[in-house]
Design a protein around this motif. Structure first.
Motif, PDB file in Angstrom:
ATOM      1  N   GLN A  93      -6.197   1.766  12.765  1.00 42.97           N
ATOM      2  CA  GLN A  93      -5.708  -0.112  12.895  1.00 42.97           C
ATOM      3  C   GLN A  93      -5.872   0.161  11.449  1.00 42.97           C
ATOM      4  O   GLN A  93      -5.884  -1.578  11.555  1.00 42.97           O
ATOM      5  CB  GLN A  93      -7.242  -0.276  13.649  1.00 42.97           C
ATOM      6  N   GLU A  94      -5.566   0.351  10.094  1.00 43.73           N
ATOM      7  CA  GLU A  94      -6.012   0.102   9.565  1.00 43.73           C
ATOM      8  C   GLU A  94      -4.804  -0.707   8.520  1.00 43.73           C
ATOM      9  O   GLU A  94      -3.434  -0.167   8.960  1.00 43.73           O
ATOM     10  CB  GLU A  94      -6.580   1.194   7.934  1.00 43.73           C
ATOM     11  N   GLN A  95      -5.008  -1.764   7.946  1.00 45.97           N
ATOM     12  CA  GLN A  95      -3.639  -1.873   7.612  1.00 45.97           C
ATOM     13  C   GLN A  95      -2.798  -1.697   6.410  1.00 45.97           C
ATOM     14  O   GLN A  95      -3.566  -1.893   5.660  1.00 45.97           O
ATOM     15  CB  GLN A  95      -3.944  -3.746   6.941  1.00 45.97           C
ATOM     16  N   VAL A  96      -1.701  -1.095   6.271  1.00 47.77           N
ATOM     17  CA  VAL A  96      -1.392  -0.325   5.027  1.00 47.77           C
ATOM     18  C   VAL A  96       0.203  -1.179   4.339  1.00 47.77           C
ATOM     19  O   VAL A  96       0.825  -1.237   5.584  1.00 47.77           O
ATOM     20  CB  VAL A  96      -0.976   0.825   5.386  1.00 47.77           C
ATOM     21  N   ILE A  97       0.225  -1.719   3.399  1.00 48.85           N
ATOM     22  CA  ILE A  97       1.835  -2.134   2.370  1.00 48.85           C
ATOM     23  C   ILE A  97       2.159  -0.482   2.569  1.00 48.85           C
ATOM     24  O   ILE A  97       1.868  -0.332   1.051  1.00 48.85           O
ATOM     25  CB  ILE A  97       1.166  -3.040   1.781  1.00 48.85           C
ATOM     26  N   VAL A  98       3.520  -0.819   3.189  1.00 54.79           N
ATOM     27  CA  VAL A  98       4.065   0.502   2.664  1.00 54.79           C
ATOM     28  C   VAL A  98       5.655  -0.501   2.448  1.00 54.79           C
ATOM     29  O   VAL A  98       6.761  -1.067   2.238  1.00 54.79           O
ATOM     30  CB  VAL A  98       4.285   0.972   4.418  1.00 54.79           C
ATOM     31  N   TYR A  99       6.188  -0.013   1.016  1.00 53.48           N
ATOM     32  CA  TYR A  99       7.193   0.006  -0.210  1.00 53.48           C
ATOM     33  C   TYR A  99       8.363   0.569   0.853  1.00 53.48           C
ATOM     34  O   TYR A  99       8.299   1.510   0.799  1.00 53.48           O
ATOM     35  CB  TYR A  99       7.302   0.028  -1.867  1.00 53.48           C
ATOM     36  N   HIS A 100       9.288   0.337   1.522  1.00 53.28           N
ATOM     37  CA  HIS A 100      10.333   1.000   2.130  1.00 53.28           C
ATOM     38  C   HIS A 100      10.811   1.726   1.623  1.00 53.28           C
ATOM     39  O   HIS A 100      11.369   1.307   0.811  1.00 53.28           O
ATOM     40  CB  HIS A 100      10.929   0.171   2.690  1.00 53.28           C
ATOM     41  N   SER A 101      11.097   3.017   1.837  1.00 59.41           N
ATOM     42  CA  SER A 101      11.491   3.996   1.391  1.00 59.41           C
ATOM     43  C   SER A 101      12.160   5.585   2.400  1.00 59.41           C
ATOM     44  O   SER A 101      11.437   5.678   3.698  1.00 59.41           O
ATOM     45  CB  SER A 101      10.844   5.035   0.419  1.00 59.41           C
ATOM     46  N   ILE A 117      -2.135   2.905  12.520  1.00 60.95           N
ATOM     47  CA  ILE A 117      -1.868   1.504  11.415  1.00 60.95           C
ATOM     48  C   ILE A 117      -1.014   0.714  11.851  1.00 60.95           C
ATOM     49  O   ILE A 117      -0.419   1.229  12.401  1.00 60.95           O
ATOM     50  CB  ILE A 117      -2.127   2.348  10.538  1.00 60.95           C
ATOM     51  N   ARG A 118      -1.745  -0.159  11.432  1.00 58.85           N
ATOM     52  CA  ARG A 118      -0.629  -1.363  11.186  1.00 58.85           C
ATOM     53  C   ARG A 118      -0.106  -1.584  10.451  1.00 58.85           C
ATOM     54  O   ARG A 118      -0.694  -2.077   8.691  1.00 58.85           O
ATOM     55  CB  ARG A 118      -1.914  -2.416  11.136  1.00 58.85           C
ATOM     56  N   ILE A 119       1.370  -1.533   9.932  1.00 59.15           N
ATOM     57  CA  ILE A 119       1.955  -1.230   8.585  1.00 59.15           C
ATOM     58  C   ILE A 119       2.653  -2.761   8.371  1.00 59.15           C
ATOM     59  O   ILE A 119       3.359  -3.558   9.602  1.00 59.15           O
ATOM     60  CB  ILE A 119       3.106  -0.566   9.209  1.00 59.15           C
ATOM     61  N   ILE A 120       2.424  -2.713   6.876  1.00 56.61           N
ATOM     62  CA  ILE A 120       3.406  -4.346   6.890  1.00 56.61           C
ATOM     63  C   ILE A 120       4.270  -4.007   5.850  1.00 56.61           C
ATOM     64  O   ILE A 120       3.908  -3.190   4.573  1.00 56.61           O
ATOM     65  CB  ILE A 120       2.196  -4.958   5.981  1.00 56.61           C
ATOM     66  N   GLY A 121       4.946  -4.327   6.577  1.00 55.33           N
ATOM     67  CA  GLY A 121       6.622  -3.221   5.869  1.00 55.33           C
ATOM     68  C   GLY A 121       7.488  -4.220   4.754  1.00 55.33           C
ATOM     69  O   GLY A 121       8.030  -5.332   4.695  1.00 55.33           O
ATOM     70  N   ASP A 122       7.277  -3.502   3.561  1.00 58.89           N
ATOM     71  CA  ASP A 122       7.300  -4.087   2.805  1.00 58.89           C
ATOM     72  C   ASP A 122       8.948  -3.735   2.313  1.00 58.89           C
ATOM     73  O   ASP A 122       9.661  -3.223   1.595  1.00 58.89           O
ATOM     74  CB  ASP A 122       6.837  -4.009   1.349  1.00 58.89           C
ATOM     75  N   PHE A 144      11.864   2.518  11.409  1.00 63.78           N
ATOM     76  CA  PHE A 144      10.298   2.588  10.972  1.00 63.78           C
ATOM     77  C   PHE A 144      10.314   1.076  10.338  1.00 63.78           C
ATOM     78  O   PHE A 144       9.315   0.286  10.583  1.00 63.78           O
ATOM     79  CB  PHE A 144      10.340   3.007   9.560  1.00 63.78           C
ATOM     80  N   ILE A 145      11.590   0.245  10.626  1.00 68.14           N
ATOM     81  CA  ILE A 145      11.843  -1.432  10.186  1.00 68.14           C
ATOM     82  C   ILE A 145      10.772  -1.987  11.134  1.00 68.14           C
ATOM     83  O   ILE A 145      10.206  -2.606  12.192  1.00 68.14           O
ATOM     84  CB  ILE A 145      12.736  -1.595  10.138  1.00 68.14           C
ATOM     85  N   GLU A 146      11.001  -0.790  13.018  1.00 66.07           N
ATOM     86  CA  GLU A 146      10.626  -1.303  14.591  1.00 66.07           C
ATOM     87  C   GLU A 146       9.661  -1.645  14.651  1.00 66.07           C
ATOM     88  O   GLU A 146       8.572  -2.591  15.256  1.00 66.07           O
ATOM     89  CB  GLU A 146      11.609  -1.193  15.132  1.00 66.07           C
ATOM     90  N   ALA A 147       9.087  -0.183  13.771  1.00 67.76           N
ATOM     91  CA  ALA A 147       7.034   0.046  13.711  1.00 67.76           C
ATOM     92  C   ALA A 147       6.378  -1.024  12.922  1.00 67.76           C
ATOM     93  O   ALA A 147       5.083  -0.983  12.938  1.00 67.76           O
ATOM     94  CB  ALA A 147       7.202   1.219  13.575  1.00 67.76           C
TER      95      ALA A 147
END
Length: 361
Positions: A93-101, A117-122, A144-147
């Motif tokens: 459940q940790e929030q992770v900011i992920v720069y999309h690649s 994990i809780r993804i904040i997608g950049d 990935f974007i949907e997740a």
């Protein structure tokens, strides 16, 4: 990026990520940055951890660049290090900011299922809109974007396109920080115009900028600073210079402070990407804000993603992607005074507030 060592990073991504980290620090968060960037050198780079202020930067061991078939093994080596570190260290459940690649979409899909994990997608752009991808990569990109649970987008148009479920999101065009301008403008009596960015022919910006020199008078100088394969742009520059009154030069790839100091000497920045490319319907060129923050006037192609942006009133647009129209906009911009500092300050304050709320949701 590691001091004294070179990792294969995207300069545009580095700039955007550094700014978001700075805002997080101002909001009271320390940040652990996990970099999957491989070595850009011809030799092995060991794993390392750097501490800068309240942030830590983790780099994985990486073999040097090679054209040998063994490079596939090198890539797997990096992917395994990255995946297992995340698997062992990210908390449920940790929030992770992920720069999309595309390089790690698949890894984060696995981590999302295994660790919740809780993804904040950049999400800066849809990469398959830029160039054709394999069916597997295209599928993983959309999965990935949907997740992602929340999003950071560069434009409202991209938010509308991919955020179908209307999940929490915010829009940031790029870096809203105003740089400390330390360099004096070139004083040789010429108007200096700079294009900084990718040399990728699929995006077309570097070539369009160079060709515009053929339609400028002799008191103009266009500088091309870019990353990527320079072969094509060098040929274009040589051809245009041979028949142009204006000067056009290729400055190579400039990064970090070297790039910032160089563009501060120029008067006008160019955002000349191909308007027909699919990615331009939703992506925002980060170079526009980099130019503004360093005290340049900006000439840009008129496309919805830019024309509907918060900085549109501070730009000089041209409507048709021809060297003549680009040159006309350059000349028009050179005759007016304009500063983007005030709008950048307001956007910076707005983004701080919105990012704080996004994390708290």
């Amino acid at each position: 990026m590691e001091q004294g060592k070179r990792r294969d990073n995207s300069p545009a991504a580095d700039t955007k990520i550094d700014y978001i980290i700075n805002v997080l620090n101002r909001l009271g968060y320390g940040v652990d940055i996990i970099s999957r960037a491989p070595s850009a050198e011809s030799h092995f780079l060991p794993a390392s951890i750097e501490t800068k202020g309240e942030n830590t930067y983790l780099y994985f061991a990486s073999f040097g660049r090679t054209k040998s078939p063994i490079r596939v093994v090198y890539r797997w080596f990096m992917e395994l290090q990255f995946f297992f570190w995340c698997l062992l260290n990210l908390k449920k459940q940790e929030q992770v900011i992920v720069y999309h690649s595309l390089g790690y979409d698949a890894a984060f899909l696995k981590l999302w299922k295994m660790k919740s994990i809780r993804i904040i997608g950049d999400i800066e752009e849809i990469y398959q809109d830029v160039c054709k991808q394999t069916a597997c990569k295209s599928r993983n990109e959309y999965r990935f974007i949907e997740a992602c649970e929340k999003y950071i987008f560069p434009t409202q148009l991209l938010d509308q396109k991919v955020n179908i479920e209307q999940k929490p999101s915010l829009v940031i065009h790029g870096v809203y920080a105003t740089e400390n301008v330390t360099e004096k403008k070139f004083s040789d009596g010429k108007i200096h115009v700079v294009y900084g960015g990718t040399l990728d022919p699929n995006k077309g910006g570097a070539t369009a900028a160079a060709v515009a020199a053929a339609f400028l008078p002799k008191n103009y100088h266009i500088h091309i600073c870019g990353f990527g394969d320079p072969t094509e742009i060098k040929t274009v520059v040589a051809d245009i210079q041979a028949k142009s009154e204006a000067t056009v030069t290729f400055e190579g790839e400039l990064k970090g402070d070297s790039y910032k100091h160089f563009i501060q000497k120029c008067h006008i920045g160019l955002s000349t990407q191909n308007p027909a490319a699919a990615f331009n319907a939703t992506s925002f060129p980060s170079k526009v804000l980099v130019y503004l923050s360093n005290g340049l006037k900006v000439v840009s192609i008129h496309i919805p993603a830019i024309a509907q942006s918060a900085v549109a009133d501070n730009l000089y647009f041209y409507d048709v992607q021809t060297p003549e129209k680009i040159a006309e906009a350059i000349i028009r911009a050179s005759k007016e005074e304009q500063s983007g500092n005030e709008i950048l300050y307001r956007l910076d304050m707005k983004f701080c507030d919105e990012l704080d709320k996004l994390i708290a949701e």
